[in-house]
Design a protein around this motif. Sequence first.
Motif, mmCIF file in Angstrom:
data_model
loop_
_atom_site.group_PDB
_atom_site.id
_atom_site.type_symbol
_atom_site.label_atom_id
_atom_site.label_comp_id
_atom_site.label_asym_id
_atom_site.label_seq_id
_atom_site.Cartn_x
_atom_site.Cartn_y
_atom_site.Cartn_z
ATOM 1 N N CYS A 97 0.840 -1.192 0.000
ATOM 2 C CA CYS A 97 0.000 0.000 0.000
ATOM 3 C C CYS A 97 0.881 1.249 0.000
ATOM 4 O O CYS A 97 1.893 1.323 0.701
ATOM 5 C CB CYS A 97 -0.906 0.004 1.226
ATOM 6 S SG CYS A 97 -2.141 -1.317 1.237
ATOM 7 N N GLY A 98 0.477 2.229 -0.809
ATOM 8 C CA GLY A 98 1.236 3.460 -0.905
ATOM 9 C C GLY A 98 2.216 3.494 -2.050
ATOM 10 O O GLY A 98 2.759 4.556 -2.368
ATOM 11 N N THR A 99 2.460 2.346 -2.697
ATOM 12 C CA THR A 99 3.284 2.319 -3.896
ATOM 13 C C THR A 99 2.391 2.520 -5.116
ATOM 14 O O THR A 99 1.160 2.519 -5.017
ATOM 15 C CB THR A 99 4.047 0.990 -4.021
ATOM 16 O OG1 THR A 99 3.090 -0.091 -4.138
ATOM 17 C CG2 THR A 99 4.921 0.751 -2.798
ATOM 18 N N ALA A 100 3.030 2.653 -6.283
ATOM 19 C CA ALA A 100 2.260 2.937 -7.497
ATOM 20 C C ALA A 100 1.221 1.868 -7.783
ATOM 21 O O ALA A 100 0.121 2.164 -8.269
ATOM 22 C CB ALA A 100 3.211 3.089 -8.684
ATOM 23 N N SER A 101 1.546 0.598 -7.503
ATOM 24 C CA SER A 101 0.621 -0.502 -7.784
ATOM 25 C C SER A 101 -0.182 -0.933 -6.559
ATOM 26 O O SER A 101 -1.024 -1.819 -6.665
ATOM 27 C CB SER A 101 1.398 -1.704 -8.338
ATOM 28 O OG SER A 101 1.994 -1.386 -9.580
#
Length: 315
Positions: free
Chosen positions: A300-304
């Motif tokens: 969570c919080g990354t691009a994907s």
Amino acid sequence: MRILRTALLVGGLTGMLAACGSSTNPFITNSDPADNGTDGTGTNANGIPEAVAGNLERVSYSPGAGTITVEGIDLDDAPFEAVYNRNSALDVPGYQAYTIQDDPLDRHVTAYAAQSGNSGSARGVLVVTGGQFNRYFGGVYYERDGNYSPATGQVSYAGSYVGVTNVGHLGGDLLPVPAGTDPTLLPYQAAEVRGSVFLNANFDDNAVNGGIYALSMPDANMTLPSLALIATDIASDGSFSGEIEYTGVVGTSIGTYSGLFSGPNSESVVGGVRLTEFDGSDSPRWDNEEQYGLFVLDQCGTASGTAPECSSVNP
């Protein structure tokens, strides 16, 4: 290594499971160590716990290739290394389906595969045969690219889950058999399970836990109880292995989960599940049911890392 698993063959109307209420499974797991090859403890050559890896030794998978190459599943095709073809009709959210059945009286095999988002550093494949002649074969394979790079502090991962069971049905992907074929010869198509996964990992404490929930079995038109992934240690190489319980049923293990963190700052995680029951402890529908499962998740919080649950956690 050959592991013979109990086959729960529930036949009936095409595309449907014809069992109602609890059933007594007449098939027993082969307990001969010479046949089983392992007691399910320890890890295989790929570092995957034997209970999760099952018969599966290695898979070559690329999302755009249209095929996967599978090593280790008995009786899926003539060679020990078999090529499965893309079968988009059986896709489930987040996972590509691949199948093989050499002829109408050979085992039907279902595989699900996925690669992580972001840098695409993690891949996982789940393979399970439909039951035939009292047994089924299956397992989970996963891998990552590069070395382990831990995140900092507490992070979360969320996404979809797919499982395949030893509950068989006369599904629509089976090759047609000639009229009058003795039913004792029929192969079955393995029924799948769909759901969601959420993991919390703390890389200061080196611990991970989570849950698998919103589980359904479309072929049986039923929902399944959620699962608790009990807290376990993250090893120095980013691997982990722990026990599974029904959510709210404390102290009774019903399986094993394991996996690997991957990518820069552990941006993704891939793992497998092996359940020795899954239909609940209060009013079970089947006896001796088993399931292999797969999850490939992004942080969570990354691009994907955009699963709905990610909106409720701090990046």
